[in-house]
Scaffold this motif. Structure first.
Motif, PDB file in Angstrom:
ATOM      1  N   PRO A 180       0.817  -1.206   0.000  1.00 30.03           N
ATOM      2  CA  PRO A 180       0.000   0.000   0.000  1.00 30.03           C
ATOM      3  C   PRO A 180       0.857   1.264   0.000  1.00 30.03           C
ATOM      4  CG  PRO A 180      -0.868  -1.564   1.550  1.00 30.03           C
ATOM      5  CD  PRO A 180       0.414  -2.141   1.031  1.00 30.03           C
ATOM      6  N   PRO A 189      -3.754   3.949   2.384  1.00 33.37           N
ATOM      7  CA  PRO A 189      -3.878   2.482   2.292  1.00 33.37           C
ATOM      8  C   PRO A 189      -3.302   1.740   3.489  1.00 33.37           C
ATOM      9  CG  PRO A 189      -3.215   3.384   0.197  1.00 33.37           C
ATOM     10  CD  PRO A 189      -3.185   4.536   1.158  1.00 33.37           C
ATOM     11  N   GLU A 200      -6.057  -6.017  -3.198  1.00 33.77           N
ATOM     12  CA  GLU A 200      -5.564  -4.761  -3.759  1.00 33.77           C
ATOM     13  C   GLU A 200      -4.877  -4.998  -5.099  1.00 33.77           C
ATOM     14  OE1 GLU A 200      -2.198  -2.905  -2.010  1.00 33.77           O
ATOM     15  OE2 GLU A 200      -3.036  -0.913  -2.261  1.00 33.77           O
ATOM     16  N   ARG A 201      -4.120  -6.088  -5.155  1.00 28.59           N
ATOM     17  CA  ARG A 201      -3.437  -6.413  -6.408  1.00 28.59           C
ATOM     18  C   ARG A 201      -4.447  -6.824  -7.480  1.00 28.59           C
ATOM     19  NH1 ARG A 201       1.660  -7.446  -7.844  1.00 28.59           N
ATOM     20  NH2 ARG A 201       2.323  -6.950  -5.740  1.00 28.59           N
ATOM     21  N   SER A 242      -6.975  -1.356  -6.516  1.00 26.76           N
ATOM     22  CA  SER A 242      -7.466  -0.244  -5.701  1.00 26.76           C
ATOM     23  C   SER A 242      -7.448  -0.649  -4.230  1.00 26.76           C
ATOM     24  CB  SER A 242      -8.895   0.107  -6.128  1.00 26.76           C
ATOM     25  OG  SER A 242      -9.586   0.746  -5.080  1.00 26.76           O
ATOM     26  N   ALA A 243      -6.861   0.214  -3.398  1.00 28.26           N
ATOM     27  CA  ALA A 243      -6.841  -0.081  -1.968  1.00 28.26           C
ATOM     28  C   ALA A 243      -8.245  -0.010  -1.383  1.00 28.26           C
ATOM     29  CB  ALA A 243      -5.919   0.898  -1.239  1.00 28.26           C
ATOM     30  N   ALA A 287      -9.996  -3.078  -2.163  1.00 29.27           N
ATOM     31  CA  ALA A 287      -9.483  -4.124  -1.267  1.00 29.27           C
ATOM     32  C   ALA A 287     -10.112  -4.006   0.111  1.00 29.27           C
ATOM     33  CB  ALA A 287      -7.967  -4.021  -1.170  1.00 29.27           C
ATOM     34  N   CYS A 323     -13.569  -9.794  -3.628  1.00 29.74           N
ATOM     35  CA  CYS A 323     -12.797  -8.998  -4.596  1.00 29.74           C
ATOM     36  C   CYS A 323     -13.714  -8.338  -5.619  1.00 29.74           C
ATOM     37  CB  CYS A 323     -11.778  -9.884  -5.305  1.00 29.74           C
ATOM     38  SG  CYS A 323     -10.400 -10.367  -4.248  1.00 29.74           S
TER      39      CYS A 323
END
Lengths: 119, 641
Positions: B8, B77, B179-180, B184-185, B188, B415
């Motif tokens: 983050p 984040p 997030e990956r 987007s944090a 996530a 997700c």
């Protein structure tokens, strides 16, 4: 940065050595718990990751998270492995196995960190 | 190709707001206090109507402030990550407050027995009378035994530490993976909230059970591979292989799920990116994971095959099909052992499922717009399974497969739905036109999108809790329960400890499935499979059927719990076994006459009698040196035979 890493690795190796000693010599409960928790949850993973990734590939947060994950994984399979041998899973065998691995990885990580420095 | 964010990274215009973190942490602490009050009051026998208020207020104080904060705009984040971990830990502590000094969950006894056996013998693969398969996946038991041996802590405290560390690992790794996957944090953060809202997260996923160590390790593998697969050298593979081996020796389904996930990721990379070292790394680790899981199942954990497929998966799927085709009546939802869930909880359960089902198409649309992301494609393929996993809930025994799958399905569902929460909350800052969210609606709500998203995830969390655990099992049982209890009682623990001291360990015992948990752990006795011993207890006399059951199973002692005659069994609806008469359909308590027979039978000997608990020695029947007078029916059968 590297000096701090080397200092941390020295502490890691020292704590691992103390864990091995504590397995054979009676010590008070509090340090025994502290050493046991560190050797199960943090130290082996930190030493192994430092040996495998001596550079700045991982941030501090990532290194901490990966240290916990790797340490737990290592504790799990080392415990199972010892439990299948004639030696058995005892505090002596586990302390020696995890401690020796941690010390070896710390030494390797120190060399790699210094080598990376000179390079 | 841009490299995905590794950890983050702070927004240029945001920083960690310690004021907000402190406020949220305070709310969490107050929430835990409220849950603790509910637990203490419940233990003292307070009415559920009162204790449940403290319980739910506590949970809302834990979940809602965190949800609101991490979905807000301009949150760093790292603050989101810290609060996600706080949520995971707080919900773990909420479960611990219900049983702060001993394991009390059904599966916890199974793994406590594993741990005790490893501590005693110093070896793995001991026979586990509560769940034979568990002995072949000794990762949790061995690690806990190792920690207990190293530190001198009890197996309970050691287990709490191991599962707690796993909870932190799971919360952090899931956030980072999400997030990956989403890029987007905030998505996530939404994903983590949805995952925490899965029906098992609060209680089941906090128990001392092998899956709850294996899943965090699997999440660690996925995060690790996503993070370092571009690094040169063998380092990434060495660490990933260590973790994969640990998952493999800890839990069967988690091992296969990890292999399937890595394979799906590899396929998605092939289809979307088609080449590169990353592809080879993921493919190699998928192969390692699949080989490890299959090898362990076929060469080491052989009994697990029949346990997984013949005993669980196949019958439950068959029963689901039977219900769907109208051949079997559906299960009565929200009723169990004479208990009916409060009406508002039923509404919350269906409401939570409805919110998820209604949000899913929108979220899938958003995922489709980002289909070039391999990880998101994998998450989407998992999320679309969610509606199907609800179907087995209608079958009488399908709730296990439906409930247990949520720990896996909600990873993908989280997700994908996380995208929706991010889009909704992201609107205000960036002022970009969003496709699935009607512009008029977003204008009308304005900044309140954050509140709506937080409220909806909180609602889904509440509904998830009501779905995941029967209402009367969320708080500790009264120390003096009315009717038949649903948890191990202190007098059974005392009887088990007496048996260990007076009879020695590893004696063959027959008991109800609840009492067998205490006998196998506190007493370290070899309790016999309840499917084989229920006829001993059900007969009105010690007849040929009972004698046959005693001899064929080698039972030497019977633990009789007279509370069986006080009430019908709650979840799962039987005293001993799902195969006993009236299992799942009890309207009357157990027959008093059936239990009285042991005191009057000539070949049995009462050796322990305390309150509701009696222990009978039936060794003379077991070894054939004494034959009880058989009933006329039995005599006729024997003469015919």
């Amino acid at each position: 940065m590297k000096r701090r890493r080397l200092a941390l690795l020295s502490c890691t190796g020292l704590a691992a050595a103390l864990t091995i000693v504590a397995a054979f010599v009676p010590i008070p409960q509090t340090p025994r718990v502290a050493l046991g928790v560190l050797i199960v949850f943090v130290l082996p993973g930190f030493a192994i990751l430092s040996a495998l990734f001596p550079g700045p590939q991982l941030s501090r947060g990532e290194r901490l998270l990966a240290s916990v994950g790797t340490s737990i994984a290592m504790t799990v399979y080392v415990s199972v492995l010892l439990g299948t041998t004639s030696m058995g899973l005892s505090h002596e065998s586990l302390a020696v196995t995890l401690g020796a691995t941690t010390i070896a990885a710390s030494v390797l990580a120190s060399f790699r960190a210094r080598y990376a420095d000179e390079a | 190709m841009t490299r995905p964010v590794a950890w983050p990274q702070g927004h240029e215009d945001s920083q960690i707001q310690f004021k907000w973190v402190s406020i949220v942490a305070l709310c969490t602490a107050v929430g835990l206090g409220s849950v603790a009050i509910a637990d203490v009051a419940s233990r003292q026998g307070a009415d559920y109507a009162v204790t449940s208020v403290f319980f739910w207020v506590g949970l809302l104080l834990i979940f809602a402030p965190i949800a609101f904060r991490i979905l807000s705009n301009n949150v760093h984040p790292r603050e989101q990550l810290a609060l996600v971990v706080l949520l995971g830990v707080a919900l773990y502590v909420a479960k611990l407050l219900g049983s702060p000094d001993a394991f009390t969950g059904t599966d916890e006894y199974v793994h406590l027995r594993n741990t005790q056996d490893i501590l005693r013998t110093q070896h793995v693969f001991n026979s586990n009378p509560l769940l034979p398969t568990a002995a072949f996946y000794p990762g949790l038991g061995a690690a806990t035994a190792g920690l207990a041996d190293l530190t001198g802590l009890s197996p309970f405290v050691s287990g709490v530490l191991i599962i707690g560390a796993g909870r932190i690992l799971m919360s952090a790794c899931f956030f980072l993976v999400a997030e990956r996957a989403t890029g987007s944090a905030r998505a996530a953060a939404g994903a983590s909230l949805v995952y925490a809202a899965n029906p098992l997260f609060l209680f089941w996923s906090s128990t001392f059970a092998y899956e709850n160590l294996a899943l965090p390790l699997a999440a660690f593998v996925v995060w690790w591979l996503g993070r370092v697969r571009q690094e040169a050298g063998p380092g990434p593979q060495i660490v990933a292989t260590m973790a994969i081996v640990a998952v493999t020796v800890t839990h069967h389904v988690a091992g296969f799920a990890l292999a399937a996930l890595l394979s799906a990721w590899w396929l998605a990379e092939i289809v979307i990116r088609r080449s590169g070292a990353e592809l080879r790394n993921v493919g190699f680790m998928a192969a390692v994971s699949a080989a490890a899981a299959l090898s362990w199942l076929f060469f080491i954990a052989k009994p697990a095959r029949s346990y997984l497929f013949a005993n669980n998966l196949v019958p439950e799927l068959q029963q689901t099909v039977s219900v769907l085709t109208g051949r079997t009546p559906p299960r009565h939802l929200f009723t169990s052992g004479g208990h009916v869930s409060p009406a508002w909880e039923i509404v919350a359960s269906f409401g939570a499922i409805s919110v998820l089902l209604l949000a899913l198409p929108l979220a899938l649309y958003l995922a489709w717009t980002q289909r070039r992301r391999p990880a998101l494609a994998v998450a989407t393929s998992v999320a679309v399974i969610y509606p199907l996993t609800l179907l087995p809930r209608l079958a009488p025994t399908g709730v296990a497969i439906s409930g247990r799958s949520s720990e896996y399905v909600f990873a993908g569902l989280g997700c994908v739905l996380g995208l929706l929460t991010a889009e909704a909350t992201w609107w205000r800052t960036n002022r970009r036109r969003l496709r699935p969210v009607p512009a008029a609606l977003t204008r009308w709500f304005g900044w309140r999108w954050v509140a709506v998203a937080a409220a909806l995830t909180t609602f889904v969390f509440v509904g998830g809790v009501t779905i995941g655990t029967a209402f009367y099992e969320r708080l500790p049982e009264s120390s003096n329960p009315q009717g038949y209890p649903w948890s191990v009682q202190p007098d059974v623990v005392s009887a088990s400890q007496w048996a260990k001291e007076q009879l020695g360990i590893n004696q063959r015992f027959a008991a109800s499935w609840i009492d067998a948990s205490a006998l196998a752990t506190y007493g370290e006795q070899d309790t016999v499979n309840e499917n084989d011993i229920w006829p001993i207890f059900f007969a009105d006399t010690v007849d040929a059927t009972a004698v046959h059951a005693i001899r064929s199973t080698g039972v030497r002692y019977l633990l009789v719990d007279w509370r069986m005659t006080k009430g019908v069994p709650p979840t799962p609806g039987y005293y001993f076994s799902p195969y006993e008469p009236h299992a799942g359909n009890y309207t009357q308590a157990f027959s008093t006459r059936a239990l009285q027979k042991f005191a009057s039978a000539p070949c049995t000997r009462l050796i322990y009698d305390s309150g509701s608990i009696q222990i009978f020695d039936v060794t003379l029947i077991e070894n054939g040196s004494c034959v009880p007078a058989l009933t006329s029916t039995a005599r006729n059968m024997r003469s015919l035979g």
